[in-house]
Design a protein around this motif. Structure first.
Motif, PDB file in Angstrom:
ATOM      1  N   LEU A  75       0.829  -1.204   0.000  1.00  0.00           N
ATOM      2  CA  LEU A  75       0.000   0.000   0.000  1.00  0.00           C
ATOM      3  C   LEU A  75       0.864   1.255   0.000  1.00  0.00           C
ATOM      4  O   LEU A  75       0.584   2.217  -0.720  1.00  0.00           O
ATOM      5  CB  LEU A  75      -0.941   0.004   1.214  1.00  0.00           C
ATOM      6  CG  LEU A  75      -2.099  -1.003   1.134  1.00  0.00           C
ATOM      7  CD1 LEU A  75      -2.916  -0.982   2.423  1.00  0.00           C
ATOM      8  CD2 LEU A  75      -2.985  -0.689  -0.071  1.00  0.00           C
ATOM      9  N   VAL A  76       1.931   1.222   0.804  1.00  0.00           N
ATOM     10  CA  VAL A  76       2.818   2.393   0.858  1.00  0.00           C
ATOM     11  C   VAL A  76       3.431   2.653  -0.519  1.00  0.00           C
ATOM     12  O   VAL A  76       3.422   3.775  -1.029  1.00  0.00           O
ATOM     13  CB  VAL A  76       3.932   2.187   1.916  1.00  0.00           C
ATOM     14  CG1 VAL A  76       5.002   3.267   1.793  1.00  0.00           C
ATOM     15  CG2 VAL A  76       3.321   2.187   3.313  1.00  0.00           C
ATOM     16  N   LEU A  77       3.932   1.576  -1.149  1.00  0.00           N
ATOM     17  CA  LEU A  77       4.535   1.726  -2.471  1.00  0.00           C
ATOM     18  C   LEU A  77       3.530   2.280  -3.469  1.00  0.00           C
ATOM     19  O   LEU A  77       3.831   3.204  -4.230  1.00  0.00           O
ATOM     20  CB  LEU A  77       5.010   0.357  -2.967  1.00  0.00           C
ATOM     21  CG  LEU A  77       6.500   0.087  -2.773  1.00  0.00           C
ATOM     22  CD1 LEU A  77       6.832  -1.342  -3.170  1.00  0.00           C
ATOM     23  CD2 LEU A  77       7.319   1.075  -3.593  1.00  0.00           C
ATOM     24  N   ALA A  78       2.314   1.732  -3.434  1.00  0.00           N
ATOM     25  CA  ALA A  78       1.295   2.190  -4.369  1.00  0.00           C
ATOM     26  C   ALA A  78       1.008   3.665  -4.156  1.00  0.00           C
ATOM     27  O   ALA A  78       0.893   4.435  -5.114  1.00  0.00           O
ATOM     28  CB  ALA A  78       0.018   1.372  -4.184  1.00  0.00           C
ATOM     29  N   ALA A  79       0.941   4.075  -2.882  1.00  0.00           N
ATOM     30  CA  ALA A  79       0.677   5.483  -2.581  1.00  0.00           C
ATOM     31  C   ALA A  79       1.789   6.371  -3.142  1.00  0.00           C
ATOM     32  O   ALA A  79       1.541   7.443  -3.698  1.00  0.00           O
ATOM     33  CB  ALA A  79       0.553   5.674  -1.071  1.00  0.00           C
ATOM     34  N   MET A  80       3.043   5.875  -2.998  1.00  0.00           N
ATOM     35  CA  MET A  80       4.168   6.656  -3.519  1.00  0.00           C
ATOM     36  C   MET A  80       4.064   6.828  -5.030  1.00  0.00           C
ATOM     37  O   MET A  80       4.292   7.914  -5.573  1.00  0.00           O
ATOM     38  CB  MET A  80       5.497   5.979  -3.158  1.00  0.00           C
ATOM     39  CG  MET A  80       5.909   6.211  -1.720  1.00  0.00           C
ATOM     40  SD  MET A  80       7.131   5.003  -1.150  1.00  0.00           S
ATOM     41  CE  MET A  80       8.503   5.376  -2.204  1.00  0.00           C
ATOM     42  N   VAL A  81       3.721   5.720  -5.728  1.00  0.00           N
ATOM     43  CA  VAL A  81       3.628   5.785  -7.181  1.00  0.00           C
ATOM     44  C   VAL A  81       2.532   6.768  -7.593  1.00  0.00           C
ATOM     45  O   VAL A  81       2.736   7.646  -8.439  1.00  0.00           O
ATOM     46  CB  VAL A  81       3.360   4.383  -7.768  1.00  0.00           C
ATOM     47  CG1 VAL A  81       3.008   4.488  -9.256  1.00  0.00           C
ATOM     48  CG2 VAL A  81       4.575   3.487  -7.574  1.00  0.00           C
ATOM     49  N   VAL A  82       1.369   6.647  -6.957  1.00  0.00           N
ATOM     50  CA  VAL A  82       0.262   7.544  -7.295  1.00  0.00           C
ATOM     51  C   VAL A  82       0.667   8.988  -7.027  1.00  0.00           C
ATOM     52  O   VAL A  82       0.441   9.884  -7.846  1.00  0.00           O
ATOM     53  CB  VAL A  82      -1.001   7.180  -6.484  1.00  0.00           C
ATOM     54  CG1 VAL A  82      -2.073   8.254  -6.649  1.00  0.00           C
ATOM     55  CG2 VAL A  82      -1.525   5.823  -6.931  1.00  0.00           C
ATOM     56  N   ASN A  83       1.331   9.174  -5.895  1.00  0.00           N
ATOM     57  CA  ASN A  83       1.748  10.523  -5.508  1.00  0.00           C
ATOM     58  C   ASN A  83       2.644  11.147  -6.574  1.00  0.00           C
ATOM     59  O   ASN A  83       2.407  12.258  -7.039  1.00  0.00           O
ATOM     60  CB  ASN A  83       2.464  10.461  -4.161  1.00  0.00           C
ATOM     61  CG  ASN A  83       2.938  11.842  -3.727  1.00  0.00           C
ATOM     62  OD1 ASN A  83       2.157  12.785  -3.721  1.00  0.00           O
ATOM     63  ND2 ASN A  83       4.216  11.947  -3.411  1.00  0.00           N
TER      64      ASN A  83
END
Ligand SMILES: Nc1ncnc2c1ncn2[C@@H]1O[C@H](COP(=O)(O)OP(=O)(O)OP(=O)(O)O)[C@@H](O)[C@H]1O
Ligand SMILES: [Mg+2]
Lengths: 253, 328
Positions: free
Chosen positions: B48-56
């Protein structure tokens, strides 16, 4: 005496340099039951497979119902038939395998109708007949079961029904109970025994000596591609002539 | 009684007094509790953290220039390129598979000539880079300016100039079809070989014609292994069609190149192409899923429930009674 349904003459088969059948002569009388015994590798399966041309003999021939299987006489020669003619000949000979070989993607009933459909029998007729045959082998109502949902004994009985659906004059059984748990052997043997009484000619490769003694009209003993003993069960099984056959029987019994 | 059975029986009798003395199950039946899986929890959090970073970064980095992406996404030029990519892929798929099935059938036939030809074809096509094949068909005119039909070293019956034999699109179609055929042939051959030999013999012993054996017994059971591999091949092909831009065919990627060579908006235009490829691949994957489900239906081989369900069930973040199926 009437002409035998199956006449095998001087049948030879080699795989590479290995001679598997070395001049087999055998007659199967119409409506008779023949048990074929012999040690592993003696050529029993190969003999059966030559009868419906799953193997092509190298010499000699197999004649079923007066017609040579897989070859057409042409003067002094036998010419191999076309795939279509061979398929037509096979359609009249049933075969039941050691490992059932049911079509895994088809239900019991679909397995049984496959052959008749190929002969142009209408679906409804074939389906109705399949249900009857399932009932006859003790599987009434299991039409829609897939092979993976059936026990080994049940699968083998479906396989027998599948062979019967073609109304064959002759059925070949290659060790029909060898892959079954001991408690399932009986149910398959009793179906075969019922068939023996219906006048279909049966050739059965088996290690069930008791069954052979009870049901067979003729017992043949194969060794290294030769028939070394043949005759009625009492003679072959009780007054065994050859040392080799006696040793084999002692081991299986 | 066989010695094995005898020893089993004696083991049983030896055990039985013991069995009666084992503790009885306590009367409120114990509840079964699934193993805890803390690693999965950690994995989910990290994911989830990685996905948030990518979206960000996708949203906040101005260099992606999303407004330009939006401008071009549905522009005429891009859509024309897209249509070409889609129909080229579809045409290549159909002819590639028709040829591939034939090549596989040749390879498996008893006829040594056919199987050698098939082997040679697959060997050659798989060895030559697709780009080279593409250029070969495109440039065939410079290799053979004139083609003629006749007896070698003897008279000619027909002959024609090759100069305009293949347009760029036709060359692309032929080259890619041949390439797909070689790979499809191997996929189909593998699928066919995976069907148990005994079933084929059983079908033959029922008097089925060879064609019928193939259609009714072999093909349906080869499909579950053919489909996933074909999905890969098809998706690879979808993207490989972008090779055609080297011979000036304007497919999806070729069109974007043309545009960014002009306006230097490289990243947003590549994003446009990427988004379209993503969309097409997603559609293909969904199609593949339904095909697999259709063919997996009865054999229970390769039946895949949707990846979302597989994922959800496999994760088992909330082990509960239902998971263990202790409830009736
Ligand atoms: N397709 C084949 N290619 C090569 N060798 C084969 C082939 N089929 C059978 N053989 C060989 O022929 C011999 C006889 O085989 P066959 O299957 O007829 O024996 P069998 O009497 O049925 O034995 P079993 O009781 O083990 O089934 C064996 O040595 C086997 O290895
Ligand atoms: Mg055998």
């Amino acid at each position: 005496m009437t002409r035998p349904l199956v006449r095998i003459r001087n049948l030879h088969k080699q795989f590479g340099s290995h001679t598997v059948l070395d001049g087999v002569d055998l007659d199967l009388a119409e409506g008779s039951v023949t048990a074929i015994l012999g040690p592993s590798g003696s050529g029993k399966s190969t003999l059966l497979r030559c009868i419906n041309h799953l193997e092509r003999p190298d010499r000699g021939y197999v004649e079923v119902g007066g017609e040579i299987i897989g070859f057409r006489p042409d003067g002094n020669r036998l010419r191999e038939r076309s795939p279509r003619e061979i398929a037509a000949q096979r359609a009249r000979i049933g075969m039941v395998f050691q490992h059932f070989n049911l079509f895994a993607h088809r239900t019991a009933a679909e397995n049984i109708v496959e052959g008749p459909l190929a002969q142009g029998v209408p679906v409804r007729t074939a389906r109705a007949r399949a249900s009857e045959l399932l009932a006859r082998v003790g599987l009434a109502g299991r039409d829609d079961a897939y092979p993976s949902q059936l026990s080994g004994g049940q699968q083998q009985r479906v396989a027998i029904a599948r062979a019967l659906a073609m109304d064959p004059a002759l059925i070949l059984f290659d060790e029909p109970t060898s892959a079954l748990d001991p408690e399932l052997v009986g149910e398959v043997l009793s179906v075969i025994k019922d068939l023996a009484a219906t006048g279909i000619t049966l050739a059965i490769v088996t290690h069930e000596i008791g069954f052979a003694r009870e049901v067979a009209d003729q017992v043949v003993f194969l060794e290294d591609g030769h028939i070394i003993e043949s005759g009625d069960p009492a003679t072959v099984l009780q007054h065994t002539q050859s040392e080799r056959a006696r040793a084999f029987l002692a081991a299986v019994l | 009684m066989s010695p094995v059975a005898a020893s089993l029986a004696s083991a049983k009798t030896a055990e039985s007094p013991d069995a009666t003395t084992t503790r009885p199950i306590p009367s409120p039946e114990p509840r079964l509790v699934a193993r805890r899986r803390p690693g999965r929890w950690a994995g989910v959090v990290a994911g989830l953290v990685l996905a948030a970073m990518v979206v960000n970064t996708l949203l906040t980095n101005p260099n992606f220039q999303w407004s330009i992406v939006g401008d071009y996404f549905l522009s005429d030029a891009i859509l024309r390129g897209l249509v070409l990519t889609i129909w080229l892929t579809a045409a290549v798929l159909v002819s590639g598979y028709l040829l591939g099935v034939a090549v596989a059938a040749m390879r498996l036939s008893d006829n040594p000539v056919l199987s050698t030809v098939s082997f040679g074809f697959v060997w050659l096509v798989r060895s030559v880079p697709p780009l080279v094949q593409l250029l070969f068909w495109y440039e065939i005119a410079s290799l053979y300016p004139r083609l003629s039909l006749g007896i070698p070293f003897g008279p000619e019956f027909v002959s024609f100039q090759t100069a305009h034999l293949f347009s760029a699109v036709a060359a692309a179609y032929v080259a890619l079809s041949v390439d797909v055929a070689a790979f499809a042939a191997e996929i189909v051959r593998g699928g066919i070989l995976a069907v148990p030999r005994g079933q084929v013999e059983a079908a033959e012993s029922l008097g089925l014609s060879r064609f019928r054996v193939f259609r009714r017994v072999i093909l349906p059971q080869a499909m579950p292994s053919i489909i996933p591999a074909s999905g890969n091949l098809l998706i690879g092909m979808l993207k490989a069609t972008s090779l055609v831009s080297v011979i000036a065919v304007q497919d999806l990627l070729g069109t974007t190149e043309l545009i960014y060579n002009d306006n230097f908006k490289i990243i947003p235009l590549l994003l446009v192409a990427t988004l379209w490829y993503l969309l097409l691949t997603t559609l293909l994957s969904i199609g593949q899923h339904f095909l697999e489900r259709h063919f997996g239906r009865s054999t229970r081989v390769g039946t895949s429930s949707g990846w979302w369900r597989t994922w959800g069930a496999g994760l088992r973040i909330f082990p509960g009674r239902r998971d263990l199926e202790v409830t009736r």
